[in-house]
Design an enzyme around this catalytic site. Sequence first.
Site, PDB file in Angstrom:
ATOM      1  N   ASP A  28       0.664  -1.357  -0.040  1.00 42.30           N
ATOM      2  CA  ASP A  28       0.016   0.128   0.045  1.00 42.30           C
ATOM      3  C   ASP A  28       0.939   1.257   0.017  1.00 42.30           C
ATOM      4  O   ASP A  28       0.559   2.313  -0.853  1.00 42.30           O
ATOM      5  CB  ASP A  28      -1.034   0.097   1.031  1.00 42.30           C
TER       6      ASP A  28
ATOM      7  N   TYR B 154      -7.469   2.959   6.902  1.00 40.75           N
ATOM      8  CA  TYR B 154      -8.530   3.263   5.990  1.00 40.75           C
ATOM      9  C   TYR B 154      -9.708   2.655   6.240  1.00 40.75           C
ATOM     10  O   TYR B 154     -10.610   2.039   5.959  1.00 40.75           O
ATOM     11  CB  TYR B 154      -7.923   2.202   4.596  1.00 40.75           C
TER      12      TYR B 154
ATOM     13  N   GLU C  32       5.176  10.316   3.277  1.00 44.56           N
ATOM     14  CA  GLU C  32       4.767   8.934   2.925  1.00 44.56           C
ATOM     15  C   GLU C  32       4.138   8.792   1.689  1.00 44.56           C
ATOM     16  O   GLU C  32       2.973   9.674   1.545  1.00 44.56           O
ATOM     17  CB  GLU C  32       3.742   8.068   4.117  1.00 44.56           C
TER      18      GLU C  32
END
Length: 616
Positions: free
Chosen positions: A162, A320, A567
């Site tokens: 991810d 998430y 990130e």
Amino acid sequence: MFGRDPWGGALEINATDSATDDDRSRNLQDFDKAALSRNLDETQQSWLLGPTEQKKKKYVDLGCIIVSRKVFKWTVGSIIAAALIAGFVTLIVKTVPKHKHHNPPPDNYTLALRKALMFFNEQRSGKLPKHNNVSWRGNSGLQDGKSDDSTLFKNLVGGYYDAGDAIKFNFPQSFALTMLSWSVIEYPAKYEAAGELSHVKDIIKWGTDYLLKTFNSSADTIDRIVAQVGKGDTSGGPDPNDHYCWVRPEDIDYPRPVTECHSCSDLAAEMAAALASASIVFKDNKVYSQKLVHGARTLFKFAREQRGRYSSGNEAAIFYNSTSYWDEFVWGASWLYYATGNSSYLQLATTPGLAKHAGAFWGGPDYGVLSWDNKLTGAQVLLSRLRLFLSPGYPYEDILSTFHNQTSIVMCSFLPFFTSFNRTKGGLIQLNHGRPQPLQYVVNAAFLATLYSDYLAAADTPGWYCGPNFYSTDVLRGFAQTQIDYILGKNPRKMSYVVGFGNHYPKRVHHRGASVPKNKVKYNCKGGWKWRDSSKPNPNTLVGAMVAGPDKNDGFHDVRTNYNYTEPTLAGNAGLVASLVALSGDRSVGIDKNTIFSAIPPMFPTPPPPPAAWRP
């Protein structure tokens, strides 16, 4: 008295004897003048001059033909002259320097696009293909699924990590694949011009191949799907996991649990959208396309029957968290309609109650912001496309016209003339209202703005209204350009937030694989912390990664441990790729107007019902 003149004329003879010699002499003179003044015919001339002597012509005998010497000389001379001229021209062509026609250099959006796509190569999990072209990456995650006895899915190799860790979250990964597929469906010619069409399709297929492994894709009915591979424990506990440890994915030797879900409408509908949109991308591969369509149908059926949010009661809520599944219902149904042409999906997507639950009528601070969590705005734009080009009419027109109007309002909210969203002093729109990691929302808005302006252009519509004011499509495209230009370096810090683009970009990206050197040393879970905490630049350049971005004051800290600045994510880079390809290249190359409609049968709108009978 007249007599016959032997020369052909009339001769007058005076018969009187009294004529004198002077008279005769005078008559003779008159005769001579008359005779000399007349033109003689050829016969008369021949009597006087005799036969004429003609000049003898000269000929050349060529063996098979005899030609005049004069004609022969002219012919030979012409051939020699033509040969001399041809030789002279050839000499000039060979001696004059050649000026090759060079194609214009690619624009910044195209250059950034090529780099942004490389991020997906760097995030691959599984056995990597030979053409992956990332020297510091290798095979990883080859035991995913096999090491967890609790799951029925034993082959979960593949897919994408991810972000800066090694967790595979299906929810944002599916959204990223949907965005990539959408951009390919709309702009295949631009991908082709950039030389990246086969690359982006390969990226999509790597992801969809993995998604097909995370549920029983051959079945018509399922009762579970995989939501996540890996563990992201943030408590700092002693057990090794993908957040506590800082190691290269290739060196992972700790267990990676598999998280399944049985009531996860949002995740299943998003996965359905990913497979359905990809089926249009691969429509020329009928077997694979139908496999994707079948999987999408199965997932969407599961989503509708097993209601629930995938992030309820598990750690996915930390990373998430899904706030609703109604927007995924509209989004997934829209893509399934385009993929299958089945009107039942369009009926569902245009159900007013569904739109109401998805938040289409109540607004809110995040209204109009497309993200991995909220797809309503994307669905509204997608269905506005249907109304603009096919106009299906009754019974869909009411909600389609509503979505179209709402899309126009959302586009108005992006413009600097209005105050729906604040902007930094440097001009970056604050779609997440000053919260961290803003760029992922900005790139999605830039894509939608450019795409909608291209929709209007393809429909021969020069612009749209924001209240009483009319704005051209150039204004909307200008908004997208200013936002992407900010990300690429036109900002107060003069920094590109895409790694590897330009000369000044983040060097300490929050990313395990990029920060730990590939030096044949296998670091254990805590052994890699020294690389996490180091102030030195990453030894491996994470080309194309868009970092989280600056704060609300245009500030940025290039610090590896601060993920709110440094990130990157799959979802963020997918939006970046989509916006870059939409803005890239020749503006005259617009959208592919028809491919998305290839599965939709000809429309014969049902006439609305007649009004009720009049009664007094």
